[in-house]
Design an enzyme around this catalytic site. Structure first.
Site, PDB file in Angstrom:
ATOM      1  CG  HIS A 156     -50.784 -15.426 -55.817  1.00 17.43           C
ATOM      2  ND1 HIS A 156     -50.129 -14.273 -55.444  1.00 17.43           N
ATOM      3  CD2 HIS A 156     -51.038 -15.295 -57.142  1.00 17.43           C
ATOM      4  CE1 HIS A 156     -50.008 -13.475 -56.494  1.00 17.43           C
ATOM      5  NE2 HIS A 156     -50.560 -14.072 -57.545  1.00 17.43           N
ATOM      6  CG  HIS A 209     -47.417 -16.092 -60.614  1.00 17.25           C
ATOM      7  ND1 HIS A 209     -47.397 -15.364 -61.774  1.00 17.25           N
ATOM      8  CD2 HIS A 209     -48.150 -15.377 -59.723  1.00 17.25           C
ATOM      9  CE1 HIS A 209     -48.072 -14.244 -61.603  1.00 17.25           C
ATOM     10  NE2 HIS A 209     -48.553 -14.232 -60.365  1.00 17.25           N
TER      11      HIS A 209
HETATM   12  P1  AMP Z   1     -50.085 -11.510 -60.131  1.00 17.50           P
HETATM   13  O1  AMP Z   1     -50.749 -10.190 -59.825  1.00 17.50           O
HETATM   14  O2  AMP Z   1     -50.967 -12.687 -59.907  1.00 17.50           O
HETATM   15  O3  AMP Z   1     -49.441 -11.500 -61.509  1.00 17.50           O
HETATM   16  O4  AMP Z   1     -48.947 -11.670 -59.055  1.00 17.50           O
HETATM   17  C1  AMP Z   1     -47.630 -11.264 -59.230  1.00 17.50           C
HETATM   18  C2  AMP Z   1     -47.018 -11.243 -57.867  1.00 17.50           C
HETATM   19  O5  AMP Z   1     -45.614 -11.243 -58.002  1.00 17.50           O
HETATM   20  C3  AMP Z   1     -47.387  -9.979 -57.080  1.00 17.50           C
HETATM   21  O6  AMP Z   1     -48.041 -10.375 -55.878  1.00 17.50           O
HETATM   22  C4  AMP Z   1     -46.051  -9.309 -56.824  1.00 17.50           C
HETATM   23  O7  AMP Z   1     -45.969  -8.707 -55.560  1.00 17.50           O
HETATM   24  C5  AMP Z   1     -45.067 -10.464 -56.975  1.00 17.50           C
HETATM   25  N1  AMP Z   1     -43.731 -10.070 -57.368  1.00 17.50           N
HETATM   26  C6  AMP Z   1     -43.388  -9.284 -58.418  1.00 17.50           C
HETATM   27  N2  AMP Z   1     -42.042  -9.149 -58.479  1.00 17.50           N
HETATM   28  C7  AMP Z   1     -41.535  -9.893 -57.458  1.00 17.50           C
HETATM   29  C8  AMP Z   1     -40.216 -10.156 -56.983  1.00 17.50           C
HETATM   30  N3  AMP Z   1     -39.119  -9.621 -57.580  1.00 17.50           N
HETATM   31  N4  AMP Z   1     -40.073 -10.952 -55.910  1.00 17.50           N
HETATM   32  C9  AMP Z   1     -41.153 -11.471 -55.294  1.00 17.50           C
HETATM   33  N5  AMP Z   1     -42.421 -11.261 -55.691  1.00 17.50           N
HETATM   34  C10 AMP Z   1     -42.620 -10.471 -56.752  1.00 17.50           C
END
Ligand code: AMP
Ligand code: ZN
Length: 142
Positions: free
Chosen positions: A104, A102
């Protein structure tokens, strides 16, 4: 690493858990991050379960990179962000915590509390730097 069945982002795609959706099309979905670094922090996910950007088909990657600045501009216009960071954590050492790749989109405000900092390193010499660039160049231009 979770299978598609247990992956939290795949569950969001399938509508099994809710999200605050900001954009969706045939290839990608974007929604507000549940633990934002700033209000409006958004994640863009491909509708294909790939742990890593390295295995993501370019049709998804292209759509993500096309939409990321549009989402950034929408954040600037909607919540008066003054700029935004685009970033993608690939691998646990890079901070990846959700194993569905994903991107950001992080809106930025003057004086916000976001810290992106690191002590700059130095190459031992220009030769060392040029040697590394040469190795990378040969791999990437082969
Ligand atoms: P990363 O650390 O780059 O893998 O980012 C994962 C992101 O997904 C984190 O910033 C989390 O806060 C976000 N995240 C995890 N679960 C959810 C969810 N159910 N809805 C929205 N964001 C989420
Ligand atoms: Zn997934």
């Amino acid at each position: 690493m979770p299978l598609v069945k247990e992956c939290v982002f795949c569950k969001i795609i399938r509508g099994e858990i809710p999200c605050c959706k900001v954009y969706e099309d045939d290839l990608i979905l974007a929604f507000l991050d549940i633990a934002p670094f700033n209000i409006g922090h958004t994640v863009i996910i491909p509708k294909d379960h790939q742990n890593s950007i390295t295995t993501l088909d370019e049709i998804y990657a292209n759509r993500i990179i096309k939409m990321a600045p549009k989402i950034g501009v929408a954040l600037m216009r909607t919540i008066n962000a003054e700029g935004f960071n685009l970033f993608l954590n690939n691998g646990s050492v890079a901070g990846q915590t959700v194993w569905h790749c994903h991107m950001h989109v992080l809106p930025r405000f003057a004086g916000d509390k976001v810290v992106i900092s690191s002590e700059p390193m130095k190459y031992d010499s220009m030769d060392q730097m040029a040697e590394l660039a040469g190795k990378l160049f040969n791999k990437l231009n082969a």
